[in-house]
Design an enzyme around this catalytic site. Structure first.
Site, PDB file in Angstrom:
ATOM      1  N   SER A  90       0.857  -1.187   0.000  1.00 15.03           N
ATOM      2  CA  SER A  90       0.000   0.000   0.000  1.00 15.03           C
ATOM      3  C   SER A  90       0.890   1.234   0.000  1.00 15.03           C
ATOM      4  CB  SER A  90      -0.894   0.025   1.243  1.00 15.03           C
ATOM      5  OG  SER A  90      -1.521   1.290   1.404  1.00 15.03           O
ATOM      6  N   TYR A 101      -1.121  -0.444  10.606  1.00 17.05           N
ATOM      7  CA  TYR A 101      -1.399  -0.814   9.221  1.00 17.05           C
ATOM      8  C   TYR A 101      -0.284  -0.322   8.307  1.00 17.05           C
ATOM      9  CZ  TYR A 101      -3.628  -0.938   4.641  1.00 17.05           C
ATOM     10  OH  TYR A 101      -3.898  -1.167   3.321  1.00 17.05           O
TER      11      TYR A 101
END
Length: 272
Positions: A144, A157
């Site tokens: 990501s 995350y």
């Protein structure tokens, strides 16, 4: 539909029942790969497998597994080690978090790490030696943009995706001369149920920053075809990444020395 084209091997895709994983499965089937689809939801997996087998004529198998469960994870590891037809691993399964660190249940962060980091690592460790022994294979790790911009969302995350990026770059460095391709894909905001599951639907984001999952996967596969180790589908100017990497690599040669940097004034004689 039936096909007479020779299979390019089998692609194992995790998190394959919906979203990015399902689109990878569809695109890889069109490219001539048989499929092993891994996810938790049997009904969705079966529906997707039947549709892709009909559309593409490829062989599509399903494995129901919760990769956060050690026993289930072990079954998929064994498949990667033992099935000599597997030539592609797509590590797509993952979970996100958008809440601030101090407002998040640490137990949920344990679950996030177990899936985003531990499961991905175990599956890669199962696949990589098998690929090396056969002299070819491709590992695609879905990371990501928060891996290089951790301030954007929840810190755990972001850290998990920074791990995926660093792990992928190290793997490529180790395995590229053994016939193995490794690619890290860094999507920005993508229109999948990731956001809803994390508690913030993508419809609440500005439309200009949200890419369709189809476009994201198509760009990622184009990046793979072009030989990219790191693919950022939404980055318009590739020179920005090249400059970032060049600066990082240049700095890496200055990170280990016998003495502290002069600005810390360590070892200087005290002045009375």
């Amino acid at each position: 539909m039936t096909t007479t084209s020779k299979s390019k091997g089998t692609a194992l895709v995790t998190g394959a029942s919906t979203g990015i994983g399902a689109i990878y499965a569809e695109r890889l089937a069109k490219r001539g790969y048989d499929l092993i689809l891994v996810a938790r939801n049997q009904a969705r997996l079966t529906e997707l497998a039947n549709r892709l087998a009909t559309q593409s004529g490829r062989t599509v198998k399903t494995l129901v597994a919760d990769l956060g469960n050690k026993s289930d994870l072990g079954r998929i590891e064994a498949t990667l080690r033992d099935d000599a037809s597997i030539t592609v691993l797509v590590n797509n399964a993952g979970v996100g978090a958008v809440t601030p660190l101090v407002a998040t249940d640490v137990g949920k962060m344990d679950d996030l790490i177990a899936l985003n980091v531990t499961a991905l690592t175990h599956l890669t460790y199962a696949a990589a030696p098998a690929f090396v022994s056969r002299g070819n294979g491709t590992i695609i790790n879905i990371a990501s943009v928060v891996g290089i911009a951790p301030e954007m969302l929840n810190g755990v995350y972001g850290a998990s995706k920074a791990y995926v990026l660093a792990f992928s770059q190290s793997l490529q460095h180790e395995l590229s001369d053994k016939g193995i391709r490794v690619q890290a894909v860094l999507p920005g905001a993508t229109a999948t149920d990731f956001w809803e599951i994390a508690g913030h639907h993508h419809r609440n984001l500005p439309k200009e920053i949200v890419m369709s999952a189809e476009d994201m996967v198509d760009a990622a596969l184009a990046g793979l075809d072009q030989g990219e180790v790191v693919t950022i589908p939404s980055l318009a100017d590739q020179n920005e990444w090249t400059s970032y990497e060049t600066a990082r690599r240049a700095m890496s040669t200055h990170l280990s020395r016998a003495t502290p940097a002069a600005r810390y004034k360590v070892g200087e004689s005290a002045v009375a």
